[in-house]
Scaffold this motif. Structure first.
Motif, PDB file in Angstrom:
ATOM      1  N   GLY A  90       0.796  -1.216   0.000  1.00  0.00           N
ATOM      2  CA  GLY A  90       0.000   0.000   0.000  1.00  0.00           C
ATOM      3  C   GLY A  90       0.824   1.258   0.000  1.00  0.00           C
ATOM      4  N   GLY A  91       2.151   1.135   0.116  1.00  0.00           N
ATOM      5  CA  GLY A  91       3.035   2.290   0.083  1.00  0.00           C
ATOM      6  C   GLY A  91       3.080   2.910  -1.305  1.00  0.00           C
ATOM      7  N   VAL A  92       3.731   4.061  -1.387  1.00  0.00           N
ATOM      8  CA  VAL A  92       3.745   4.840  -2.626  1.00  0.00           C
ATOM      9  C   VAL A  92       5.187   5.091  -3.063  1.00  0.00           C
ATOM     10  N   THR A  93       5.480   4.769  -4.324  1.00  0.00           N
ATOM     11  CA  THR A  93       6.763   5.116  -4.928  1.00  0.00           C
ATOM     12  C   THR A  93       6.561   6.323  -5.832  1.00  0.00           C
ATOM     13  N   VAL A  94       7.307   7.388  -5.572  1.00  0.00           N
ATOM     14  CA  VAL A  94       7.282   8.582  -6.424  1.00  0.00           C
ATOM     15  C   VAL A  94       8.631   8.667  -7.121  1.00  0.00           C
ATOM     16  N   ALA A 125       0.211  11.587  -3.818  1.00  0.00           N
ATOM     17  CA  ALA A 125       0.895  10.585  -3.001  1.00  0.00           C
ATOM     18  C   ALA A 125       0.358  10.582  -1.574  1.00  0.00           C
ATOM     19  N   LEU A 126       0.115  11.784  -1.030  1.00  0.00           N
ATOM     20  CA  LEU A 126      -0.411  11.882   0.329  1.00  0.00           C
ATOM     21  C   LEU A 126      -1.809  11.276   0.410  1.00  0.00           C
ATOM     22  N   GLN A 127      -2.630  11.549  -0.593  1.00  0.00           N
ATOM     23  CA  GLN A 127      -3.983  11.013  -0.582  1.00  0.00           C
ATOM     24  C   GLN A 127      -3.979   9.484  -0.674  1.00  0.00           C
ATOM     25  N   LEU A 128      -3.114   8.961  -1.500  1.00  0.00           N
ATOM     26  CA  LEU A 128      -3.002   7.491  -1.608  1.00  0.00           C
ATOM     27  C   LEU A 128      -2.563   6.876  -0.287  1.00  0.00           C
ATOM     28  N   ALA A 129      -1.616   7.548   0.380  1.00  0.00           N
ATOM     29  CA  ALA A 129      -1.147   7.056   1.664  1.00  0.00           C
ATOM     30  C   ALA A 129      -2.255   7.087   2.708  1.00  0.00           C
TER      31      ALA A 129
END
Length: 463
Positions: free
Chosen positions: A361-365, A453-457
């Motif tokens: 569930g983490g995000v890679t930018v 990214a913040l919203q996905l987190a």
């Protein structure tokens, strides 16, 4: 006189008993069945199946020897599997992968510069040479020593000096020091090749590199109960009940479940890493405060306005960790730092390989460099999705790259990257990887990327 002989004989019993215990201990802790410690204690006829340096000890029972054939056979399919069953030897080859498997006793000679594997049979001798690196691509194989495999009825066959009760796995480490290649070309293929042996395999690292072994010791110790062998220090003829030469490779940071014995997936590999490095977080919802790790580069592809980037990230409500070179150097420590984060941010480069340690569930930018948009998706974007992560790309504008200052806004390097690619990879690396530094448009970066990214987190934390 007779009484003295009896006393001497009885006096030897403790020595013989201790010798047997020492042999058993050596076997359990080093993977060796026979060693040359107490040569000549037993007659050759006592244990005819195992003679090593004058010592004779019974080898594994037939049912245990047979059990090794099952995991060995899983490494090949179709006609290759039939070859393995009928001849005891087969090689699996695909576009970028090559490995050979022997399901019968082999003799591995490490006394020369190159390793030679002898597989005795009643067939005519066939010679196979394999450079045992995961990614079988010409660009990666030039510096790797070949392993010679002699399969058939050839003489003289070297006499066993050390006998092992588990199969051997031979591979080369080659391009160590680059985290991307270490994981993509070696660690994932090693997992695919060895994990289903349940630690009952002895790894032989052909071009033994102590820094690689130390860096990945948590991984290697989970794949094998035995110390990684340095053939340069074990120059002798080693006998094994079977062997694998080479590694199973699928693609860049990729596992194809349909091509592996246990239908492993990338989430399975991530779980294996969590267990190896003792990582705490399995899913992003375990991280209560959104935490962002910014990979900071000290040489090429530097962020020229890193302070501005950090300020904007904090304004959005992230806790920020700056990942610098000295932190990244220790894999065990850094993997735990990454695992404590919700979002990983970095410019295209090997550091993004650490997305492997992000919780599900983490995000890679990824800041996708000018001229490297395809490589960015191919190397890190597509694999992120297969890992159970979100991927948010930020495509750099020409004005954000120092290449504009070097070449001018209308130079072919800027407007026609294909002209650079036509000159080959070395030119691509020189221009698009080694030269640019970045001045990120923080307003655009904030709205187009960080907010998402913040919203996905946050969404993942609610699940």
């Amino acid at each position: 006189m007779e009484m003295r002989k009896r006393r001497l004989l009885f006096g030897l019993f403790p020595l013989i008993f201790l010798s047997i215990l020492l042999l058993i201990y050596t076997d359990l802790h080093r993977g060796y069945l026979c060693v040359n410690t107490f040569s000549g204690l037993w007659p050759e006829s006592a244990f005819p199946r195992c003679q090593v340096m004058g010592i004779n000890i019974a080898v594994e029972d037939d049912d245990k020897q047979e059990s090794f054939k099952v995991p060995l056979s899983r490494l090949v399919r179709g006609g290759e599997a039939r070859n393995l069953e009928t001849t005891g030897f087969a090689c699996h080859s695909s576009e970028f992968s090559l490995l050979c498997v022997a399901s019968q006793p082999v003799r591995i000679d490490t006394r020369g510069r190159n390793i030679t594997v002898h597989i005795p049979s009643n067939k005519a001798v066939q010679e196979t040479n394999i450079r045992p690196y995961g990614r079988q691509e010409n660009n990666f194989l030039g510096s790797i020593k070949p392993v010679k495999i002699l399969h058939g009825n050839h003489n003289p066959v070297p006499k066993c000096e050390v006998i092992h009760k588990i199969p051997a796995l031979i591979f080369s480490s080659a391009y160590v020091g680059n985290t991307f290649h270490e994981f993509s070309d070696l660690i994932i293929p090693l997992f695919l090749t060895a994990n289903h042996f349940k630690s009952r395999v002895l790894i032989i690292l052909d071009d033994y590199n102590s820094s690689f072994v130390d860096k990945f010791r948590p991984v290697l110790s989970r794949l094998s109960d035995y110390e990684v062998m340095n053939p340069a220090e074990k120059r002798s003829v080693h006998c094994f009940p079977g062997s694998i030469i080479g590694l199973t490779y699928h693609n860049v940071l990729t596992i194809d479940p349909e091509k592996v014995p246990r239908n492993y997936t990338m989430p399975d590999f991530k779980q294996f890493l969590r267990e190896s490095f003792n990582l705490k977080n399995t899913n992003i919802y375990q991280i209560k405060i959104p935490t962002l790790l910014l990979l900071s580069r000290a040489k090429t592809r530097r962020f020229l306005n890193e302070d501005e980037m950090v300020a904007v990230i904090k304004e959005l409500g992230f806790r920020v960790i700056i990942g610098r070179d000295e932190m990244v150097a220790n894999m065990t420590t850094f993997s735990r730092i990454v695992n404590s984060c919700s979002v990983l941010v970095g410019v295209h480069g090997a550091g993004l390989t650490n997305e492997l340690f992000l919780p599900a569930g983490g995000v890679t930018v990824q800041l996708e460099l000018l001229g490297l948009e395809f490589a960015s998706s191919y190397c890190f974007g597509n694999p992120a999705a297969a890992m159970g992560l979100h991927y948010v790309p930020y495509r750099m504008e020409p004005e954000e790259s120092s290449l504009v200052e070097l070449y001018g806004r209308h130079h072919s390097v800027i407007v026609k990257p294909g002209s650079v690619y036509a000159k080959g990879y070395q030119e691509v690396q020189k221009v698009y990887l080694d030269q640019p530094n970045l001045r990120v448009n923080v307003a655009r970066f904030r709205e187009n990327t960080l907010v998402r990214a913040l919203q996905l987190a946050k969404d993942s934390q609610v699940l």
